[in-house]
Scaffold this motif. Structure first.
Motif, short mmCIF file in Angstrom:
data_model
loop_
_atom_site.label_atom_id
_atom_site.label_comp_id
_atom_site.label_asym_id
_atom_site.label_seq_id
_atom_site.Cartn_x
_atom_site.Cartn_y
_atom_site.Cartn_z
N THR A 18 0.83 -1.20 0.00
CA THR A 18 0.00 0.00 0.00
C THR A 18 0.87 1.26 0.00
O THR A 18 0.55 2.24 -0.68
CB THR A 18 -0.93 0.00 1.23
N LYS A 19 1.96 1.22 0.73
CA LYS A 19 2.87 2.37 0.78
C LYS A 19 3.50 2.63 -0.59
O LYS A 19 3.57 3.77 -1.05
CB LYS A 19 3.96 2.11 1.82
N SER A 24 3.74 5.85 -5.54
CA SER A 24 3.72 5.84 -7.00
C SER A 24 2.64 6.76 -7.56
O SER A 24 2.89 7.52 -8.49
CB SER A 24 3.50 4.43 -7.54
N VAL A 25 1.46 6.70 -6.98
CA VAL A 25 0.36 7.55 -7.46
C VAL A 25 0.67 9.03 -7.22
O VAL A 25 0.53 9.86 -8.11
CB VAL A 25 -0.98 7.15 -6.82
N LEU A 29 1.35 11.50 -10.37
CA LEU A 29 0.47 12.62 -10.66
C LEU A 29 1.19 13.96 -10.54
O LEU A 29 0.96 14.87 -11.33
CB LEU A 29 -0.76 12.59 -9.74
N GLY A 30 2.10 14.05 -9.58
CA GLY A 30 2.90 15.28 -9.44
C GLY A 30 3.80 15.50 -10.64
O GLY A 30 3.93 16.63 -11.15
N LEU A 31 4.44 14.46 -11.10
CA LEU A 31 5.33 14.56 -12.26
C LEU A 31 4.54 14.89 -13.53
O LEU A 31 4.95 15.73 -14.33
CB LEU A 31 6.10 13.26 -12.45
N GLY A 59 0.80 2.55 -9.62
CA GLY A 59 0.21 2.65 -8.29
C GLY A 59 -1.26 2.30 -8.26
O GLY A 59 -1.75 1.67 -7.32
N ALA A 60 -1.99 2.70 -9.30
CA ALA A 60 -3.43 2.43 -9.34
C ALA A 60 -3.73 0.95 -9.50
O ALA A 60 -4.66 0.43 -8.88
CB ALA A 60 -4.07 3.22 -10.48
N THR A 61 -2.95 0.25 -10.30
CA THR A 61 -3.19 -1.18 -10.51
C THR A 61 -2.58 -2.05 -9.42
O THR A 61 -3.03 -3.16 -9.19
CB THR A 61 -2.65 -1.65 -11.87
#
Length: 80
Positions: A18-19, A24-25, A29-31, A59-61
């Motif tokens: 989870t971490k 990753s998400v 998204l920031g990048l 991260g989403a998958t």
């Protein structure tokens, strides 16, 4: 051929904690958001947008094909 690649990216057993998924998400998204800003070098902006998108998808998958290959997982990548 393309469907095998899409299957490899969007499916597979979850091998991220989870971490790792959260990091990753957020970073992805920031990048991607930073890459959307107008910059003189369009190639670097595109590269940052692609990398950010891939991180967010990872991260989403919850599945990372590279981590699966390094840890000796049973998932076999598509042959191109």
């Amino acid at each position: 051929m393309a469907s095998d690649l899409i299957h490899d990216v969007f499916s597979g057993e979850r091998n991220l904690t989870t971490k790792e998924r959260t990091i990753s998400v957020v970073l992805g998204l920031g990048l991607a958001a930073a890459a959307a800003q107008p910059r003189p070098n369009k190639f670097l902006s595109l590269a940052a947008l692609v990398a950010g998108s891939l991180l967010a998808i990872r991260g989403a998958t919850g599945h990372c094909a590279a981590k699966s290959l390094m840890s000796g997982g049973s998932h076999t990548p598509a042959r191109i």
